[in-house]
Design an enzyme around this catalytic site. Structure first.
Site, PDB file in Angstrom:
ATOM      1  N   ILE A  59      35.730  44.699  83.997  1.00 22.99           N
ATOM      2  CA  ILE A  59      34.478  44.120  83.506  1.00 22.99           C
ATOM      3  C   ILE A  59      33.680  43.609  84.704  1.00 22.99           C
ATOM      4  O   ILE A  59      34.247  43.013  85.632  1.00 22.99           O
ATOM      5  CB  ILE A  59      34.775  42.949  82.532  1.00 22.99           C
ATOM      6  CG1 ILE A  59      35.801  43.366  81.455  1.00 22.99           C
ATOM      7  CG2 ILE A  59      33.494  42.436  81.907  1.00 22.99           C
ATOM      8  CD1 ILE A  59      35.396  44.503  80.542  1.00 22.99           C
TER       9      ILE A  59
ATOM     10  N   LYS B 218      49.530  37.944  82.486  1.00 20.54           N
ATOM     11  CA  LYS B 218      48.840  38.491  81.316  1.00 20.54           C
ATOM     12  C   LYS B 218      49.842  39.110  80.328  1.00 20.54           C
ATOM     13  O   LYS B 218      49.624  39.063  79.114  1.00 20.54           O
ATOM     14  CB  LYS B 218      47.786  39.516  81.750  1.00 20.54           C
ATOM     15  CG  LYS B 218      46.639  38.901  82.570  1.00 20.54           C
ATOM     16  CD  LYS B 218      45.850  37.871  81.776  1.00 20.54           C
ATOM     17  CE  LYS B 218      44.625  37.376  82.515  1.00 20.54           C
ATOM     18  NZ  LYS B 218      43.840  36.411  81.739  1.00 20.54           N
TER      19      LYS B 218
ATOM     20  N   TYR C 279      49.386  38.467  88.579  1.00 23.08           N
ATOM     21  CA  TYR C 279      48.374  38.543  87.506  1.00 23.08           C
ATOM     22  C   TYR C 279      48.925  39.318  86.300  1.00 23.08           C
ATOM     23  O   TYR C 279      48.792  38.894  85.150  1.00 23.08           O
ATOM     24  CB  TYR C 279      47.127  39.220  88.076  1.00 23.08           C
ATOM     25  CG  TYR C 279      45.946  39.287  87.140  1.00 23.08           C
ATOM     26  CD1 TYR C 279      45.170  38.153  86.888  1.00 23.08           C
ATOM     27  CD2 TYR C 279      45.587  40.481  86.516  1.00 23.08           C
ATOM     28  CE1 TYR C 279      44.075  38.216  86.039  1.00 23.08           C
ATOM     29  CE2 TYR C 279      44.497  40.549  85.669  1.00 23.08           C
ATOM     30  CZ  TYR C 279      43.736  39.413  85.434  1.00 23.08           C
ATOM     31  OH  TYR C 279      42.653  39.489  84.597  1.00 23.08           O
TER      32      TYR C 279
HETATM   33  P1  NAI Z   1      35.355  34.437  86.443  1.00 18.49           P
HETATM   34  O1  NAI Z   1      36.051  34.080  87.703  1.00 18.49           O
HETATM   35  O2  NAI Z   1      33.938  34.885  86.509  1.00 18.49           O
HETATM   36  O3  NAI Z   1      35.444  33.240  85.384  1.00 18.49           O
HETATM   37  C1  NAI Z   1      36.627  32.511  85.189  1.00 18.49           C
HETATM   38  C2  NAI Z   1      36.242  31.067  84.876  1.00 18.49           C
HETATM   39  O4  NAI Z   1      37.457  30.327  84.695  1.00 18.49           O
HETATM   40  C3  NAI Z   1      35.479  30.414  86.024  1.00 18.49           C
HETATM   41  O5  NAI Z   1      34.322  29.779  85.514  1.00 18.49           O
HETATM   42  C4  NAI Z   1      36.481  29.425  86.580  1.00 18.49           C
HETATM   43  O6  NAI Z   1      35.898  28.267  87.164  1.00 18.49           O
HETATM   44  C5  NAI Z   1      37.309  29.074  85.362  1.00 18.49           C
HETATM   45  N1  NAI Z   1      38.613  28.515  85.729  1.00 18.49           N
HETATM   46  C6  NAI Z   1      39.429  28.922  86.737  1.00 18.49           C
HETATM   47  N2  NAI Z   1      40.501  28.120  86.805  1.00 18.49           N
HETATM   48  C7  NAI Z   1      40.384  27.210  85.805  1.00 18.49           C
HETATM   49  C8  NAI Z   1      41.184  26.116  85.370  1.00 18.49           C
HETATM   50  N3  NAI Z   1      42.324  25.794  85.989  1.00 18.49           N
HETATM   51  N4  NAI Z   1      40.754  25.391  84.318  1.00 18.49           N
HETATM   52  C9  NAI Z   1      39.589  25.696  83.690  1.00 18.49           C
HETATM   53  N5  NAI Z   1      38.782  26.696  84.071  1.00 18.49           N
HETATM   54  C10 NAI Z   1      39.178  27.457  85.120  1.00 18.49           C
HETATM   55  O7  NAI Z   1      36.274  35.569  85.772  1.00 18.49           O
HETATM   56  P2  NAI Z   1      36.017  36.537  84.522  1.00 18.49           P
HETATM   57  O8  NAI Z   1      35.967  37.913  85.032  1.00 18.49           O
HETATM   58  O9  NAI Z   1      34.920  36.035  83.681  1.00 18.49           O
HETATM   59  O10 NAI Z   1      37.414  36.367  83.763  1.00 18.49           O
HETATM   60  C11 NAI Z   1      37.569  35.632  82.564  1.00 18.49           C
HETATM   61  C12 NAI Z   1      38.909  35.996  81.956  1.00 18.49           C
HETATM   62  O11 NAI Z   1      38.942  37.402  81.686  1.00 18.49           O
HETATM   63  C13 NAI Z   1      40.106  35.717  82.873  1.00 18.49           C
HETATM   64  O12 NAI Z   1      41.197  35.246  82.109  1.00 18.49           O
HETATM   65  C14 NAI Z   1      40.418  37.078  83.448  1.00 18.49           C
HETATM   66  O13 NAI Z   1      41.753  37.193  83.841  1.00 18.49           O
HETATM   67  C15 NAI Z   1      40.101  37.967  82.262  1.00 18.49           C
HETATM   68  N6  NAI Z   1      39.862  39.343  82.607  1.00 18.49           N
HETATM   69  C16 NAI Z   1      38.819  39.702  83.425  1.00 18.49           C
HETATM   70  C17 NAI Z   1      38.623  41.035  83.740  1.00 18.49           C
HETATM   71  C18 NAI Z   1      37.500  41.497  84.615  1.00 18.49           C
HETATM   72  O14 NAI Z   1      37.464  42.707  84.896  1.00 18.49           O
HETATM   73  N7  NAI Z   1      36.582  40.649  85.049  1.00 18.49           N
HETATM   74  C19 NAI Z   1      39.516  42.077  83.227  1.00 18.49           C
HETATM   75  C20 NAI Z   1      40.568  41.593  82.388  1.00 18.49           C
HETATM   76  C21 NAI Z   1      40.713  40.273  82.095  1.00 18.49           C
END
Ligand code: NAI
Length: 245
Positions: free
Chosen positions: A186, A157, A153
């Site tokens: 988050i 990133k 990861y």
């Molecule tokens: P989440 O798992 O709730 O949402 C991620 C979304 O991306 C999901 O709806 C999923 O179906 C979709 N997804 C996954 N693979 C995919 C693909 N191949 N094509 C299209 N869509 C796809 O995760 P969250 O927490 O909302 O994360 C969103 C972004 O923020 C990610 O890039 C994550 O790495 C980043 N992030 C999240 C943090 C956290 O603490 N939640 C912290 C830092 C970064």
């Protein structure tokens, strides 16, 4: 901060941070293209937003499939006439210590988090150059500071931050700005999977002493996507309660 007349595409926007970003951009007046691999959740989110009066196109697409990404960008442009804002948000984790990390978990995380952003950027470039638009990549503080158990990861990133800076340099002469947001911890489905003791340990290292909300991230993305950030490009803005400083 008005985004009236703008068209925004947010990947991975069926839920979590992507959903909050899409809503925030719509609240500022943008017409929004939602996209995700989870069809049911995607359509439910689209209906929820339409019921609030926002103009939404929802299209299933896997960011790792070039043909699907091309269709997605084409659909956005033919439905709304342009593309002004791309938010590369889709991302996953497959955490493990290096000794136990499977090669397929390395590959999948790099493929979705990094190659996916590359493909979406590449396919969206022509319409973005036409509209002198902008890109916001959703990186992570883990891409800046590293984390035990998240080598795949963290590498993805950190790679996304490199992609952000190179794309910003390459496209500035075409009027396209490219920035990244680096969220800390988050509160979403992604982090709800963490055990309680890990969450408590994380909280101790956050100066503002709380987890962030998807809306905290969405507010900064909205700023970067708008004219208020017209002189900002190639930057990585942590949204992390002070974890990285
Ligand atoms: P989440 O798992 O709730 O949402 C991620 C979304 O991306 C999901 O709806 C999923 O179906 C979709 N997804 C996954 N693979 C995919 C693909 N191949 N094509 C299209 N869509 C796809 O995760 P969250 O927490 O909302 O994360 C969103 C972004 O923020 C990610 O890039 C994550 O790495 C980043 N992030 C999240 C943090 C956290 O603490 N939640 C912290 C830092 C970064």
């Amino acid at each position: 901060m008005s985004l009236e007349g703008k068209v925004a595409l947010v990947t991975g926007s069926a839920r979590g941070i992507g959903k909050a970003i899409a809503l925030r951009l719509a609240q500022e007046g943008a017409r929004v293209v939602l996209s995700d691999v989870m069809e049911d959740a995607l359509q439910a989110t689209a209906e929820e937003f339409r019921s609030k009066g926002y103009t939404i196109l929802a299209k299933k697409a896997n960011v790792t499939e070039a043909a699907e990404v091309t269709e997605l960008v084409d659909a956005a442009v033919s439905e709304f006439g342009s593309l002004d804002i791309l938010v590369n948000n889709a991302g996953i984790t497959r955490d493990n210590l290096l000794l136990r990390m499977k090669e397929e978990d390395w590959d999948l995380v790099l493929k979705i988090n990094l190659k996916g952003a590359f493909l979406c950027t590449k396919m969206a470039l022509r319409p973005l150059m036409k509209s002198a638009g902008c890109i916001v990549n959703i990186a992570s503080v883990i891409g800046i500071m590293g984390n035990a158990g998240q080598a795949n990861y963290s590498a993805s990133k950190a790679g996304l931050i490199g992609l952000t800076k190179s794309t910003a340099k390459e496209l500035s002469s075409r009027g396209v700005r490219v920035n990244a947001v680096a969220p800390g911890y988050i509160d979403t489905e992604m982090t709800r999977a963490l055990p309680d003791n890990v969450r408590e340990a994380i909280l101790k290292n956050i100066p503002l002493a709380r987890m962030g909300t998807p809306e905290d991230v969405a507010n900064v993305v909205c700023f970067l996507a708008g004219d208020a950030a017209a002189y900002v490009t190639g930057q990585v803005i942590p949204v992390d309660g002070g974890m990285v400083m």
